[in-house]
Write an enzyme that holds these catalytic residues in place. Sequence first.
Site, short mmCIF file in Angstrom:
data_model
loop_
_atom_site.label_atom_id
_atom_site.label_comp_id
_atom_site.label_asym_id
_atom_site.label_seq_id
_atom_site.Cartn_x
_atom_site.Cartn_y
_atom_site.Cartn_z
N ASP B 221 0.84 -1.20 0.00
CA ASP B 221 0.00 0.00 0.00
C ASP B 221 0.88 1.26 0.00
OD1 ASP B 221 -2.59 1.52 0.57
OD2 ASP B 221 -1.41 2.00 2.36
N LYS B 225 1.56 4.33 -2.96
CA LYS B 225 1.53 5.77 -2.70
C LYS B 225 2.84 6.44 -3.13
CE LYS B 225 -1.98 5.25 0.86
NZ LYS B 225 -2.22 4.83 2.25
#
Lengths: 365, 365
Positions: B221, B225
């Site tokens: 995750d 980003k």
Amino acid sequence: MLNVAIVGPGLVGGALLEQLAAHAQSPRFASLPISVVGLINSKKMAISTKSFTAQDLDQWKTAILGSSAVVADLSQFTDSLAVLKGSTAVVDCTSSDTIAELYPLWLSKGLHVVTPNKKGFSNDISLFRKIQQLSASPKGPVVYHEATVGAGLPILSTLNDLVRTGDKIVKIEGIFSGTLSYLFNNFSIPGATQKFSECVSVAKSSGYTEPDPRDDLNGMDVARKVTILGRVAGLDLSIDTLPVENIVPEELRGVSSAEEFMSRLPEFDEHFKKLNDEALASGSVLRYVGMVDGVNSQSSVKLARYARDHPFASLKGSDNIIAFTTERFPNPLIIQGAGAGAAVTAFGIFADLIKVCERFGTGSA
Amino acid sequence: MLNVAIVGPGLVGGALLEQLAAHAQSPRFASLPISVVGLINSKKMAISTKSFTAQDLDQWKTAILGSSAVVADLSQFTDSLAVLKGSTAVVDCTSSDTIAELYPLWLSKGLHVVTPNKKGFSNDISLFRKIQQLSASPKGPVVYHEATVGAGLPILSTLNDLVRTGDKIVKIEGIFSGTLSYLFNNFSIPGATQKFSECVSVAKSSGYTEPDPRDDLNGMDVARKVTILGRVAGLDLSIDTLPVENIVPEELRGVSSAEEFMSRLPEFDEHFKKLNDEALASGSVLRYVGMVDGVNSQSSVKLARYARDHPFASLKGSDNIIAFTTERFPNPLIIQGAGAGAAVTAFGIFADLIKVCERFGTGSA
């Protein structure tokens, strides 16, 4: 094409011109074309339908300082801008009350306003309301003034986003003066030994203060920023009624020169030492803060204590910091970084200009 | 009027609908009119030229969940939106790869895209480029995805401002996972006694982790980003080649269930304790960070040490934090606050929608 005219092209305006000149040579220029068409200072002015950009950065200096430049006439300057094709933004790089009072005129002529000048937004509320009203039409001219608080830090844009999406502002608290940030970051830390007057003296000789440091220590610059933040948040704040702690010792407020002030400041070192020792003894530090109270109308500007693990306590250099406590952000949304200086102020103006360009400047010129 | 259609109106979409309904009753609606005209989930859909807003927040639930709702058909949904009068934005509240692959189609039909879904910007770079290209025309449809990094925190808008005004990005460093923020803020502080597995267990039972915490601990995750930040900064990052430190112990990566993972995690408490003790002994703490390197192409995602007076070390709860080091901000510009949760994610989407509305939605509907 967005036409840009700069009022008062000094330190900040000069940095902006440099950034715009670099932009004019970048591939981004094609989608966000910005062109400088006018310059005016207190003496001379230049206006042209041929833009000053790119290769010829020096051209503006010649244009406004050269012997062929014409005598400054704001009314003629305004009229010339108003008849230009396409969208035009006036960038006010002064800190003048008089120039700020021209915003309603400019807006009524369809000129956008972008500025780091706090006056239009922190002077009498009637001027603020007039500016707001004339920039409220969805298709009309806009006023962007990100750089009035924290220079290029995304403070007002964030506050605007919070307010416009319906968040409830509980509290906005921050260190909004680079000078006072620097002073207390150095004076009020565990183990520091510098006297208050020494800190002020170092700050002054490093160019961090106004020529007369009392203009920083009286808190009025912070009060203006708190007033702007409060008004953008929807509150009717005024610098005349806002409680502002003036930390210039009363005895020194009337002395006539900055030199006399500086020479007598050591008499009050004991006073500041006592405040500082008390704060440090309670596990805190002193910071000079502005606060917008969205709930109890207790907005203020003051010297306050913060626990050592508070983000305000670990601030460094002359950085600004702001904490937005809202319904959606009960743990505050915090922004920090350089809040003063020509390059970052010009950055804030430039980012605003790009927003104007995106909204209004992408049609044919 | 800006028409809005929501794909996947679950937790975040529901919060957005609530915020939009409140907005429809506020005085700001007049200047920034936004109206919900379509909803679709994996099973049903509803589309209407009459908008779902204001008084009847529940109407959307009936519309999409009620017996009269029609079977979901994305192609039909798209076609219906494309023929609406005025400007229309599709809000993708899913985390689906398939939906992200529809952005080029939507853009080619003139539909704006606003989304917290990271996939379109962190999957294959060809999809990202296609999306960029189709949203590059100054008058054409736009893609805003502020909420893909740090939810409502003004991270991508700030990065965009820096990049577009010609600042040079030296380094972007931050804690981008609420889960990993929470874990290490609690595990790695002087005096803390909780074992790593206990911290994970508490985070899991408090709802801070994915159903299988390995989906947080593997760093993917955060990698997404970092990829998005890097690409917005102009770098060709890819999750496939970015060095990502997976802190799931190798022996536990293959175990089949989250339960088995959790039950065996204590076997590795000693491993994490050792890392932590070493960090603390050197006056530092452990934080799981993502880093975009604008200078040396050394971008990475990893467990790193930060001195105790570093802003990352004093982070609390599950807050995100990001530090932009640039030419203009050698002392970084820092933003911190809640970077996950339905209300703040919806806020990020809503703020983006207002920007779309300002640029394209203020004409006649």
